[in-house]
Design a protein around this motif. Structure first.
Motif, PDB file in Angstrom:
ATOM      1  N   ASN A 182      67.018  85.350   6.030  1.00 37.74           N
ATOM      2  CA  ASN A 182      66.663  84.097   6.674  1.00 37.74           C
ATOM      3  C   ASN A 182      67.605  83.024   6.171  1.00 37.74           C
ATOM      4  O   ASN A 182      68.116  83.118   5.047  1.00 37.74           O
ATOM      5  N   TYR A 183      67.863  82.025   7.022  1.00 38.37           N
ATOM      6  CA  TYR A 183      68.838  80.975   6.709  1.00 38.37           C
ATOM      7  C   TYR A 183      68.287  79.588   7.031  1.00 38.37           C
ATOM      8  O   TYR A 183      67.504  79.415   7.968  1.00 38.37           O
ATOM      9  N   ALA A 184      68.773  78.620   6.291  1.00 40.70           N
ATOM     10  CA  ALA A 184      68.517  77.240   6.667  1.00 40.70           C
ATOM     11  C   ALA A 184      69.255  76.957   7.970  1.00 40.70           C
ATOM     12  O   ALA A 184      70.345  77.501   8.207  1.00 40.70           O
ATOM     13  N   ASP A 185      68.682  76.113   8.805  1.00 40.20           N
ATOM     14  CA  ASP A 185      69.312  75.800  10.093  1.00 40.20           C
ATOM     15  C   ASP A 185      70.723  75.252   9.903  1.00 40.20           C
ATOM     16  O   ASP A 185      71.614  75.514  10.718  1.00 40.20           O
ATOM     17  N   SER A 186      70.936  74.519   8.834  1.00 38.76           N
ATOM     18  CA  SER A 186      72.227  73.859   8.611  1.00 38.76           C
ATOM     19  C   SER A 186      73.367  74.829   8.321  1.00 38.76           C
ATOM     20  O   SER A 186      74.540  74.449   8.419  1.00 38.76           O
TER      21      SER A 186
END
Length: 121
Positions: A58-62
């Motif tokens: 999972n990743y931060a949107d940024s």
């Protein structure tokens, strides 16, 4: 004693790339979730990317589409490939791991000491 040691930070120009590594050492029975966090001056520490033992990410949107998290379970090592870096990515990057030490029946959460990433021309 379990330790997490990050490496790979440095100064890079906007649009450039860096690869961070985090090596876990010591008497480790198993490592579960791992992740990269970052903290910029005057800001709270934030999750950049996480990965489970089985490889779900999972990743931060940024950072979506620019950063890739991966791990090598045989080497107890976590990676973060950072491409198309921006000045706003400048921060201290920390490795985090949820792991079970040898001879212990519970999990503990560990942090690395951090590595500086500076994106500037």
């Amino acid at each position: 004693q379990v330790q997490l040691v990050e490496s790979g930070g440095g100064l890079v120009q906007p649009g450039g790339s860096l690869r961070l590594s985090c090596a876990a050492s010591g008497s480790i029975f198993s490592i579960y979730g791992m992740g990269w966090y970052r903290q910029a001056p005057g800001k709270q520490r934030e999750l950049v990317a996480g990965i489970t033992r089985s490889g779900a990410t999972n990743y931060a949107d940024s950072v979506k589409g620019r950063f890739t998290i991966s791990r090598d379970n045989a080497k107890n090592t976590l990676y973060l490939q950072m491409n198309s870096l921006k000045p706003e990515d400048t921060a201290v990057y920390y490795c985090n791991a949820d792991l079970r030490p040898e001879g212990v029946a519970v999990r503990y959460n560990y942090w690395g000491q951090g590595t500086q990433v500076t994106v500037s021309s």
